[in-house]
Design an enzyme around this catalytic site. Structure first.
Site, PDB file in Angstrom:
ATOM      1  N   TYR A   1     -11.510  52.089  -1.108  1.00 12.13           N
ATOM      2  CA  TYR A   1     -11.663  53.268  -0.242  1.00 12.13           C
ATOM      3  C   TYR A   1     -12.858  53.092   0.686  1.00 12.13           C
ATOM      4  O   TYR A   1     -12.731  53.247   1.904  1.00 12.13           O
ATOM      5  CB  TYR A   1     -11.827  54.512  -1.100  1.00 12.13           C
ATOM      6  CG  TYR A   1     -11.887  55.807  -0.331  1.00 12.13           C
ATOM      7  CD1 TYR A   1     -10.786  56.273   0.386  1.00 12.13           C
ATOM      8  CD2 TYR A   1     -13.037  56.591  -0.325  1.00 12.13           C
ATOM      9  CE1 TYR A   1     -10.825  57.454   1.089  1.00 12.13           C
ATOM     10  CE2 TYR A   1     -13.090  57.783   0.374  1.00 12.13           C
ATOM     11  CZ  TYR A   1     -11.984  58.218   1.075  1.00 12.13           C
ATOM     12  OH  TYR A   1     -12.033  59.395   1.778  1.00 12.13           O
TER      13      TYR A   1
ATOM     14  N   ARG B   1     -14.644  51.164  -6.305  1.00 14.34           N
ATOM     15  CA  ARG B   1     -14.485  52.130  -5.209  1.00 14.34           C
ATOM     16  C   ARG B   1     -14.313  51.448  -3.849  1.00 14.34           C
ATOM     17  O   ARG B   1     -14.130  52.119  -2.839  1.00 14.34           O
ATOM     18  CB  ARG B   1     -15.710  53.052  -5.149  1.00 14.34           C
ATOM     19  CG  ARG B   1     -15.997  53.812  -6.432  1.00 14.34           C
ATOM     20  CD  ARG B   1     -17.357  54.496  -6.382  1.00 14.34           C
ATOM     21  NE  ARG B   1     -17.360  55.638  -5.509  1.00 14.34           N
ATOM     22  CZ  ARG B   1     -17.232  56.899  -5.904  1.00 14.34           C
ATOM     23  NH1 ARG B   1     -17.053  57.178  -7.179  1.00 14.34           N
ATOM     24  NH2 ARG B   1     -17.263  57.889  -5.036  1.00 14.34           N
TER      25      ARG B   1
END
Length: 316
Positions: free
Chosen positions: A144, A141
């Protein structure tokens, strides 16, 4: 009347913001490359004399004489931002640099749509703006999470070094009409699965929590943030502090859709936050008493109606 640029304006949140700004009497430029945005979202605005559409990637420089910039351009769901993680980072970082450069040149106010993901898998609950987060900088992740964290840093440094008038909001889970049915977000996933009669997929045991904010409340908070005095920069949490487990969300959607879908469980993805809830004390204080007005059941009814219509159109 102001001339306002909205990057990512054809996206889920951006399209609602563009419509709100038009309704308020402003001249709106919508910039989007349609990676996750959709022309369908902005179709009702295309004939409006104060609406202008520009097809462009925010990673390329853009110039226009504008009074304000809302920088929303970036894929925001794991399915989309993990599809091309390098592109996601470039969108967050280079997009911020390009838009800050524009704001610097034309002396425009600029608002960064940051995210609750900057808090990562939080060890503090609920999350206040002072919390620095618990983020894995090399995890799946991170493209982002770290992209948005870097964008916040860029905004603050452009303000300090170049006196750019900045605003930063951290957006918590938001849902509503114009969501992409294939974006992988939990609300759209559950609703589409329920309406199609498919199994509702919960990752983990369903005890992890999120706080769900209806898109109209978010747009109101963003507009109010842009209107705050120059010396108030943020960041400010914009979200709904009511917290629900994934199991509670799934059961509510099953009830509202009347679906006979079954709930199934799958392993939790790496680095998936187990708790997410905003502390909105600052927003209430600084944004003229802002707080969410649309609660979950009401917002879900509106969103379900949107997806029912959308799925019907797709079948025709």
């Amino acid at each position: 009347m102001k001339r306002i640029l909205v990057t990512g304006g054809a996206g889920f949140i951006g399209s609602h913001l563009c419509q709100r700004l038009l309704n308020d009497g402003h001249d709106v430029i919508c910039l989007d490359n349609y990676f996750t945005g959709s022309k369908q979202n902005i179709l009702p605005m295309l004939g409006h004399p104060m609406f202008e559409l520009v097809r462009q990637d925010v990673t390329h420089p853009y110039f226009a004489e504008v009074d304000e910039v809302y920088n929303l351009a970036c894929p925001a769901s794991p399915v989309h931002y993990q599809y091309n993680p390098i592109k996601t980072i470039k969108t967050s970082v280079m997009g911020a640099i390009n838009m800050l450069g524009l704001a610097k040149r034309v002396k425009a106010r600029i608002l960064q749509a940051s995210t609750s993901e900057v808090y990562g898998d939080p060890t503090v609950h609920p999350q206040p703006e002072e919390y620095w987060g618990n983020v894995n900088p090399i995890g799946p992740r991170s493209c982002y999470d770290e992209g948005k964290r870097c964008a916040e840093s860029l905004f603050m440094n452009y303000h300090v070094q170049n006196d750019v008038k900045i605003k930063i909001v951290r957006i918590f889970n938001t849902y509503g009409p114009n969501m992409n049915p294939n974006d992988g977000r939990v609300v759209s996933n559950f609703i589409v699965q329920a309406l199609k009669g498919n199994d509702i997929t919960i990752f983990g045991d369903g005890s992890q929590t999120r706080s769900f904010q209806y898109v109209d409340d978010l747009v109101e908070g963003m507009v109010r943030m842009m209107q705050t005095p120059d010396d108030f920069l943020g960041p400010v949490n914009i979200g709904n502090p009511n917290e629900f487990t994934m199991n509670e969300l799934a059961e509510t959607i099953l009830e509202l859709t009347g679906s006979s879908s079954k709930i199934v469980f799958q392993p939790l993805p790496p680095d998936d936050p187990r708790q997410r809830r905003p502390d909105i004390s600052l927003a209430r204080e600084a944004l003229n008493g802002w707080e969410p007005k649309v609660q979950l059941r009401e917002g879900l009814k509106n969103t379900i109606a949107y997806f029912e219509q959308l799925l019907k159109q797709l079948e025709e």
